[in-house]
Write an enzyme that holds these catalytic residues in place. Structure first.
Site, mmCIF file in Angstrom:
data_model
loop_
_atom_site.group_PDB
_atom_site.id
_atom_site.type_symbol
_atom_site.label_atom_id
_atom_site.label_comp_id
_atom_site.label_asym_id
_atom_site.label_seq_id
_atom_site.Cartn_x
_atom_site.Cartn_y
_atom_site.Cartn_z
ATOM 1 N N SER A 1 -6.804 -1.865 -0.768
ATOM 2 C CA SER A 1 -6.286 -1.221 -1.979
ATOM 3 C C SER A 1 -7.350 -0.388 -2.716
ATOM 4 O O SER A 1 -7.021 0.711 -3.196
ATOM 5 C CB SER A 1 -5.648 -2.264 -2.910
ATOM 6 O OG SER A 1 -6.518 -3.339 -3.172
ATOM 7 N N GLU B 1 -13.399 -8.636 -7.706
ATOM 8 C CA GLU B 1 -13.267 -9.537 -6.560
ATOM 9 C C GLU B 1 -14.126 -10.757 -6.838
ATOM 10 O O GLU B 1 -15.297 -10.633 -7.187
ATOM 11 C CB GLU B 1 -13.707 -8.804 -5.280
ATOM 12 C CG GLU B 1 -13.888 -9.667 -4.063
ATOM 13 C CD GLU B 1 -12.641 -10.478 -3.663
ATOM 14 O OE1 GLU B 1 -11.549 -9.913 -3.589
ATOM 15 O OE2 GLU B 1 -12.801 -11.702 -3.424
ATOM 16 N N GLY C 1 -10.306 -11.801 -11.644
ATOM 17 C CA GLY C 1 -9.386 -10.718 -11.996
ATOM 18 C C GLY C 1 -8.486 -11.063 -13.178
ATOM 19 O O GLY C 1 -8.076 -10.176 -13.932
ATOM 20 N N ASP D 1 -3.005 -8.735 -6.966
ATOM 21 C CA ASP D 1 -2.711 -9.096 -5.567
ATOM 22 C C ASP D 1 -3.453 -10.377 -5.193
ATOM 23 O O ASP D 1 -4.370 -10.354 -4.375
ATOM 24 C CB ASP D 1 -3.152 -7.897 -4.688
ATOM 25 C CG ASP D 1 -2.859 -8.108 -3.223
ATOM 26 O OD1 ASP D 1 -2.014 -8.949 -2.887
ATOM 27 O OD2 ASP D 1 -3.491 -7.402 -2.406
ATOM 28 N N HIS E 1 0.816 -1.219 0.000
ATOM 29 C CA HIS E 1 0.000 0.000 0.000
ATOM 30 C C HIS E 1 0.848 1.266 0.000
ATOM 31 O O HIS E 1 0.442 2.282 -0.560
ATOM 32 C CB HIS E 1 -0.973 -0.023 1.182
ATOM 33 C CG HIS E 1 -2.023 -1.092 1.038
ATOM 34 N ND1 HIS E 1 -2.735 -1.600 2.088
ATOM 35 C CD2 HIS E 1 -2.461 -1.759 -0.073
ATOM 36 C CE1 HIS E 1 -3.580 -2.527 1.648
ATOM 37 N NE2 HIS E 1 -3.435 -2.649 0.338
ATOM 38 N N HIS F 1 -7.607 -8.164 -7.830
ATOM 39 C CA HIS F 1 -7.967 -8.961 -6.646
ATOM 40 C C HIS F 1 -8.191 -7.949 -5.518
ATOM 41 O O HIS F 1 -7.298 -7.702 -4.701
ATOM 42 C CB HIS F 1 -6.853 -9.934 -6.277
ATOM 43 C CG HIS F 1 -6.580 -10.983 -7.310
ATOM 44 N ND1 HIS F 1 -6.024 -10.697 -8.539
ATOM 45 C CD2 HIS F 1 -6.785 -12.327 -7.297
ATOM 46 C CE1 HIS F 1 -5.904 -11.819 -9.235
ATOM 47 N NE2 HIS F 1 -6.360 -12.824 -8.501
HETATM 48 C C1 LIG Z 1 -4.753 -10.445 -0.929
HETATM 49 S S1 LIG Z 1 -6.467 -10.235 -1.081
HETATM 50 C C2 LIG Z 1 -6.647 -8.672 -1.807
HETATM 51 C C3 LIG Z 1 -6.302 -7.515 -0.930
HETATM 52 C C4 LIG Z 1 -6.460 -6.166 -1.578
HETATM 53 N N1 LIG Z 1 -5.824 -6.116 -2.883
HETATM 54 C C5 LIG Z 1 -5.861 -5.088 -0.705
HETATM 55 O O1 LIG Z 1 -4.675 -4.782 -0.886
HETATM 56 O O2 LIG Z 1 -6.573 -4.537 0.121
HETATM 57 C C6 LIG Z 1 -6.843 -11.292 -2.435
HETATM 58 C C7 LIG Z 1 -8.319 -11.268 -2.810
HETATM 59 O O3 LIG Z 1 -8.471 -11.913 -4.077
HETATM 60 C C8 LIG Z 1 -9.711 -12.590 -4.085
HETATM 61 N N2 LIG Z 1 -9.620 -13.550 -5.202
HETATM 62 C C9 LIG Z 1 -9.166 -14.825 -5.216
HETATM 63 N N3 LIG Z 1 -9.103 -15.305 -6.479
HETATM 64 C C10 LIG Z 1 -9.534 -14.303 -7.287
HETATM 65 C C11 LIG Z 1 -9.664 -14.153 -8.697
HETATM 66 N N4 LIG Z 1 -9.339 -15.154 -9.531
HETATM 67 N N5 LIG Z 1 -10.128 -12.982 -9.173
HETATM 68 C C12 LIG Z 1 -10.453 -11.961 -8.350
HETATM 69 N N6 LIG Z 1 -10.342 -12.039 -7.003
HETATM 70 C C13 LIG Z 1 -9.878 -13.181 -6.480
HETATM 71 C C14 LIG Z 1 -9.826 -13.158 -2.704
HETATM 72 O O4 LIG Z 1 -11.176 -13.447 -2.387
HETATM 73 C C15 LIG Z 1 -9.241 -12.010 -1.858
HETATM 74 O O5 LIG Z 1 -10.253 -11.150 -1.428
#
Ligand SMILES: C[S@@+](CC[C@H](N)C(=O)[O-])C[C@H]1O[C@@H](n2cnc3c(N)ncnc32)[C@H](O)[C@@H]1O
Length: 288
Positions: free
Chosen positions: A106, A124, A150, A170, A18, A41
């Site tokens: 994020s 998401e 994503g 992410d 971040h 993500h």
């Molecule tokens: C590490 S977290 C994201 C944190 C966020 N980017 C932040 O920095 O606040 C990863 C997220 O990706 C989601 N996720 C998992 N596989 C995914 C996909 N193929 N496409 C989109 N989101 C996905 C999960 O549910 C989770 O909420």
């Protein structure tokens, strides 16, 4: 899909990602041209630190909470700006001065850095997290929240008509083939949109990140890494990185100043590193 970012909100990995995200946005919005941002993500958008998942792990205490307690004198500008963004979000939930109540994910940090006319899509996949994200931004027309994959968004949304873009990738790294999927996704995205700026978070547990970076080939890259050292409990993540492809001018300089300072605040064993490499080719070959 068991991963919930709420358990990790505000930890050292979020701090690294971040801090860099805020700086990337600041530098990319300094130019008087529209910007497209894709958060592949995105998570839930904002996290309750006082209760719920974050209170069970208390990971934020060794991350953002430690930074917020640090003296402002001598604090690098990029860190000051990141902490200001975190505090500004928290202040929406009550008066300033007490312990941090809520930590911005994020999408919140991106949203805070956008100008009128910029475009932002957050993806998401998890239904509950996507619902929370939609609620977090209910009525806000500056962000489009999509429940979906994503990696598909990388294919369908690039290149953006703006021709200037920041893409945050992410993933949760729950699946054993996440690095392979990530590599295919990034290579595909680079073929479609070679000039985009990509920020890619990864955990460091073995040689997989090094292979991933090597496979990216000759892209212009700044790689930031944080390693908490030996004090980390067994089974917990001890090191992570952020690979930034096509970083804007001055990003490397800002991170060179901020990272050692962050490491010193997070603990005596914590090590930060920065590796930069110039582009040796513009577009990765298919299947490279
Ligand atoms: C590490 S977290 C994201 C944190 C966020 N980017 C932040 O920095 O606040 C990863 C997220 O990706 C989601 N996720 C998992 N596989 C995914 C996909 N193929 N496409 C989109 N989101 C996905 C999960 O549910 C989770 O909420």
């Amino acid at each position: 899909m068991n991963y919930r970012h709420g358990f990790h909100a505000g930890n050292f990995a979020d701090v690294l990602k971040h801090l860099a995200l805020c700086e990337l946005l600041r530098l990319l919005t300094a130019k008087d041209k529209k910007l497209f941002v894709l958060d592949t993500h995105a998570g839930a958008g904002g996290y309750d630190l006082a209760g719920g998942q974050a209170a069970r792990t208390r990971e934020a205490e060794a991350g953002i909470v430690r930074l917020l307690a640090a003296p402002r004198v001598g604090m690098p500008d990029a860190v000051l700006r990141y902490l200001a963004a975190v505090s500004a979000y928290d202040r929406k939930f009550g008066p300033a001065g007490g312990p941090l109540r809520r930590y911005p994910g994020s999408p919140r940090l991106v949203r805070a850095g956008l100008r009128p006319g910029d475009r932002f899509i957050a993806c998401e996949l998890h239904p509950q997290e996507a619902l929370a994200l939609k609620r977090e931004f209910a009525g806000d027309r500056a962000i489009e929240v999509r429940q979906g994959d994503g990696y598909h968004a990388l294919k369908s949304l690039l290149p953006p008509p703006e021709r200037r873009g920041l893409v945050l990738i992410d993933p949760p790294f729950e699946a054993t083939d996440e690095f392979e999927r990530l590599l295919r996704g990034v290579q595909h995205a680079l073929r479609r949109f070679a000039t985009g700026c990509y920020a890619i978070w990864y955990p460091i547990k073995d040689e997989a990140p090094a292979s991933f970076i090597a496979a990216l080939g000759g892209v212009k890259l700044v790689r930031l890494e944080l390693d908490l050292g030996s004090s980390v409990a067994e089974g917990k993540l001890a090191a992570c990185g952020l690979a930034v492809i096509n970083p804007p001018w001055k990003f490397e300089e800002a991170m060179r100043e901020a990272l050692p300072w962050i490491a010193a605040q997070l603990g005596p064993d914590v090590r930060a590193s920065l590796h930069a490499s110039a582009a040796t080719s513009t577009v990765p070959a298919p299947g490279a």
